[in-house]
Structure formats: structure tokens, C-alpha cells
Design a protein around this motif. Structure first.
Motif, PDB file in Angstrom:
ATOM      1  N   ALA A 158      -3.374  -3.877  -3.328  1.00  0.00           N
ATOM      2  CA  ALA A 158      -1.909  -3.968  -3.607  1.00  0.00           C
ATOM      3  C   ALA A 158      -1.732  -4.883  -4.586  1.00  0.00           C
ATOM      4  O   ALA A 158      -0.840  -4.840  -5.690  1.00  0.00           O
TER       5      ALA A 158
ATOM      6  N   ASN B  44       1.181  -0.382  -2.113  1.00  0.00           N
ATOM      7  CA  ASN B  44       0.164  -0.608  -1.240  1.00  0.00           C
ATOM      8  C   ASN B  44      -0.950   1.006  -1.397  1.00  0.00           C
ATOM      9  O   ASN B  44      -2.050   0.980  -0.931  1.00  0.00           O
TER      10      ASN B  44
ATOM     11  N   ARG C 120       0.764  -5.004   4.249  1.00  0.00           N
ATOM     12  CA  ARG C 120      -0.403  -4.593   3.228  1.00  0.00           C
ATOM     13  C   ARG C 120      -1.920  -4.365   3.986  1.00  0.00           C
ATOM     14  O   ARG C 120      -2.319  -5.205   4.909  1.00  0.00           O
TER      15      ARG C 120
END
Length: 498
Positions: free
Chosen positions: A331, A258, A326
Motif C-alpha cells: 500500500a 490497500n 494495512r
């Protein structure tokens, strides 16, 4: 109903026309829906025609009816009580309440003061009149009780403010003879039966005409949420431009994918608890299997690599492995590009899915929203290709004349904010963010030096709110969403967005 229909026909036959059923004694007391049903049935046979006539009727409230029954309004009763004392002596508030009851005294006192019939003299209330005034309000209430209205509209509104009268609409009908008028009501057939065909009686029957205008019964079904409608429109645009959809149903990520792979330093404000949701269970994840990539990321952050001096800080593995919700779908893009490094080739990828940010909820922000993201990987592509593609992409939504402004992102350089002119708001609004992914991010994955990647993103909620005229995002997502709003709104047309 048949009896009512015959009575209507008989009255029409005798008078030739009914100007208003409210003026006919035998019809005025009937329920308007019952009368409408009878007239609709006769009109379907072309026996009569009717026109609705609405009339205002004012009715007394229960409070007003009590005043009429008592023969005086509160203000008059209070004045009478005060006048019952010798001139100038007056009465105290407690004495008035005892004389005319407390509720009557509370209402009547104020109205009498307003009409300048009484005044306060110290702790006493004295009269300003020598005799009981005319009870005008009572006369008005009696008139309304007998006629249902008053000639003076201002007086009606004043009585309404006092909650002494309420307005209702009473419905009557003007009725005239139709082309098939008759005192006998014919029963029209609606279907041909097998017996009619066998016996041949269908030739002698009269059938109700088919109605080709009325709409059928709307089928019971679900409805797509406006966000899903706009999402599908975006998906079709991506597919038409040769994109492949990325698997984006993984809401949890490690800090490695992330943040770290995107060249976001571990001290960046976005990684604070105030901006990111961290998981308690499991709190950490395992290291990636690609040990070389893991070490490349560590070197890029600590010492610098691939032409970069890095951030010059002690990179911590435990921070990289912390589990988060997230904060962006980039990501997923990073994981797909890492996979692409095994067989580098030009690709076009996109995703539309949820992301999570730990921020205060207001009219334009939620802790959960959708991100639309596109990624193009190709050899020797440039910033000019990014700008050209943005114009092509947004042009398919009917948005042209874009403007670009230099911006900063940790993982793209150069970076551009995208603006479009919003005709409804009369100003330029930001509609997306874009940039070229940094070499520190791409070469660490093992991608060739001349393979470059451009990316851009925008929210799904903002164009949906603009399209459907929603000013508060909490009316689009959450418990305040109207199910009728979801069901009745048509599919989005993105070419009419701005």
C-alpha cells in the motif's frame, strides 16, 4: 578469613599436602564458598595451589528419618500387624489402617504386596510369610545415615524413587604449597598512593600483579531484539544497492490504497473480516484528492481500461473508503508510485515494517508480522531484470542457486515465487514472492506506458527464525520471549542463513 588462611597454612606446613579438605576434621564442616575464598586469596599471592574435588553424598529425607527413628519401614510394620492375627485369619484394610495409622498402611501395603509378603484373599489381607522379614530398607537407610552412600547403585536409585534419599554434591579441595609458601601472609599493595611517592616507600612495597586476562564488568545497557538486528542487516543491503527507504510508519490505510489501487477486487477473500482487521473509529476516510486517479481506479475495476476488461462488477466507493490495518506494505509502494507519476524517473525504493492479518496464531503465524519489500521502477525493464536482480539481492545474503515458480498475485503479472535450498532442513523452501506490477495499476496512476515496475517481498520473521534457531514464532515475538535470548544473541550474519 585471615584466621582460616593461617590454619590452612599451618596444616600444609605440618603435613606437606592436604589431599582433601573433606577428610580433615577442622575443615570438612566449613562452608565450601568460605573455604574457596580463603584458598583463592592465598593462590593470588602464589602461596598455595588448589584443586576442587566433588563428592556425592546421599542424605535421608524427613520421611526416611521418621522410619529410622521408628525402627521399622512401613512394609515391615504392616506385615507385623497381619502376623499378629492367628494364621490365615488376616486383617481387613480398615483394621490395618487402625493398627499402623492410615499413611503407613497405604505405603506399606503396596510394598509388602510387591515383595510377596502379603496377598489379598477376598476382603482380607493375609500373610505369605511365617515370620517378620528382615528390614533390608531400614538397614540401607542406617548405612546411608552413617556413611553417606551405599555400595549398590541400584539400591540407591530405588530409595531415590521412593523419595527416601536425596543426592547432594559436597565440595572439597586438594591443597599444595605454592612457590611463595610461607606461614606469614604478606599484604600486597594494589595501588601506588601519593604518600608512597612523596616518602619513597613504594620502593619497599610488594604489589599485587596486574591481571590482564580477566574481563571487565559488562556495562549495563539495552539490547537490540533479534528482529531489529536482521532488519538492520537488510537495510544495509538495500542501501548498498542504491535504494531509498520509503516512509512506512502509517499502520492504517483505506481499502482504496490497500486493495483497490493494487487491482484487488472488492469481492476478493482477502477483504473479508476473517482476513483483514477493519477499524470501528474512524470507520471510513475521505476520498483521495486526485479525482482523476479515483475515477481511473473505478473504471479499471468496473469496465476495464488500459487493455484490460476489468472485473465487471459494480465498484462501491463506500467499500473503498473503509479503514483497515494495512495487510501489506505494498500500500505504501502504491502511494509512492502515484507520487512518482508527477515526475516519472527510474527509482529504487524499499520498506521494512509491520503488517496485520486477521488469522489464527500458531507456531509459524502471528496476526502481526514484518514485511520486507523492494520496488524498482525503470523504463523497458523486463522479467529477466527481475530474476537477475533477485539473484543479486539474495546473493548478498549468501543465498544462491535460486529457483522460481510461476504464481498468481492480483497486482503483478507475471508473478514468481522464490525458492532456495535450505541445507539444515534438506529441502527447498519459499523465501519470497515477486512480480511485475500490472498496467491496470501503473497506467491508472499516470505513469508512462513504457515505465515498468518490478517488486518483491518476504517476511522478516522467517529468516530471523532460521538464523537464531527459533521453531515457534511466539518465542520470538510476544510475552514468551526470553530477555536473556534478546541480550545474549549476537548480530545476525545473513550470509550464514541457509
Amino acid at each position: 578469613m585471615s584466621d582460616l588462611q593461617h590454619r590452612l597454612l599451618a596444616r600444609l606446613d605440618a603435613d606437606g599436602k592436604i589431599d582433601n579438605t573433606l577428610q580433615v576434621d577442622e575443615f570438612k564442616a566449613l562452608d565450601s564458598q568460605q573455604l574457596q575464598a580463603a584458598l583463592t586469596s592465598l593462590a593470588a599471592k602464589s602461596m598455595v595451589t588448589s584443586t576442587k574435588k566433588e563428592t556425592d553424598q546421599w542424605n535421608l529425607t524427613d520421611e526416611a528419618k521418621r522410619y529410622v527413628a521408628a525402627g521399622a519401614t512401613p512394609e515391615i510394620e504392616v506385615v507385623k500387624a497381619v502376623l499378629s492375627k492367628p494364621a490365615g485369619e488376616g486383617m481387613s484394610v480398615a483394621e490395618i489402617q487402625e493398627a499402623v495409622t492410615k499413611p503407613i498402611a497405604a505405603v506399606g501395603q503396596g510394598k509388602a504386596f510387591k515383595n510377596k509378603w502379603l496377598k489379598k484373599d477376598g476382603d482380607r489381607i493375609v500373610a505369605l510369610v511365617d515370620s517378620t522379614p528382615t528390614d533390608t530398607v531400614l538397614d540401607q537407610l542406617n548405612t546411608i545415615a552413617s556413611t553417606g552412600t551405599l555400595a549398590d547403585a541400584k539400591e540407591l536409585q530405588e530409595l531415590k524413587k521412593r523419595k527416601l534419599v536425596t543426592l547432594t554434591k559436597i565440595i572439597g579441595y586438594q591443597v599444595e604449597k605454592g612457590p611463595e609458601f610461607s606461614l606469614e601472609i604478606k599484604q600486597l599493595e594494589t595501588d601506588i598512593t601519593s604518600d608512597m611517592i612523596v616518602n619513597g616507600t613504594w620502593k619497599e612495597k610488594e604489589f599485587k600483579p596486574l591481571n590482564f586476562v580477566s574481563e571487565g564488568i559488562y556495562p549495563q545497557s539495552g539490547a537490540l531484539h533479534p528482529l531489529n538486528k536482521v532488519k538492520e542487516e537488510f537495510r544495509q543491503i538495500f542501501f548498498s544497492m542504491g535504494f531509498t527507504e520509503m516512509p512506512s510508519n502509517q499502520y492504517t490505510e483505506t481499502g482504496f490504497w490497500n486493495f483497490d489501487t493494487l487491482f484487488v477486487p472488492q469481492q476478493h477473500p482477502a477483504r473479508d473480516l476473517q482476513d483483514t482487521f477493519y477499524l470501528k473509529d474512524p470507520a471510513v476516510a475521505k476520498k483521495p484528492e486526485d479525482e482523476t486517479y479515483w475515477k481511473n481506479i473505478q473504471q479499471v475495476h468496473q469496465e476495464g481500461k488500459y487493455g484490460s476488461i476489468g472485473y465487471r462488477y459494480p465498484w462501491k466507493a463506500e467499500e473503498s473508503l473503509r479503514m483497515v490495518l494495512r495487510t501489506h506494505t505494498t500500500a505504501i509502494s502504491a502511494a509512492m508510485l502515484h507520487k512518482l507519476a508527477q515526475d516519472p524517473k527510474p527509482v529504487r525504493l524499499f520498506s521494512i515494517d509491520r503488517v496485520f492479518r486477521n488469522e489464527a496464531v500458531d507456531a509459524t503465524h502471528l496476526a502481526e508480522f514484518h514485511q520486507v519489500e523492494g520496488v524498482i521502477a525503470g523504463y523497458d525493464i523486463t522479467l529477466g531484470d527481475l530474476i537477475g536482480f533477485m539473484e543479486d539481492f539474495f546473493g548478498k545474503m549468501g543465498v544462491d542457486g535460486l529457483r522460481f515458480k510461476a504464481a498468481y498475485n492480483p497486482y503483478t503479472e507475471p508473478s514468481l515465487e522464490i525458492f532456495a535450498y535450505h541445507k539444515g532442513l534438506g529441502k527447498w523452501v519459499e523465501i519470497g514472492n515477486s512480480g511485475m506490477f500490472r498496467p491496470e495499476m501503473l497506467e491508472a496512476m499516470g505513469l508512462p506506458k513504457n515505465m515498468r515496475v518490478l517488486g518483491w517481498g518476504l517476511s522478516l520473521e522467517r529468516p530471523t527464525m532460521i538464523k537464531y534457531g527459533v521453531s515457534n514464532i511466539r518465542e520470538l515475538v510476544g510475552h514468551k520471549v526470553s530477555l536473556d535470548f534478546v541480550e545474549t544473541n549476537p548480530a545476525a550474519r545473513l550470509d550464514e542463513l541457509l
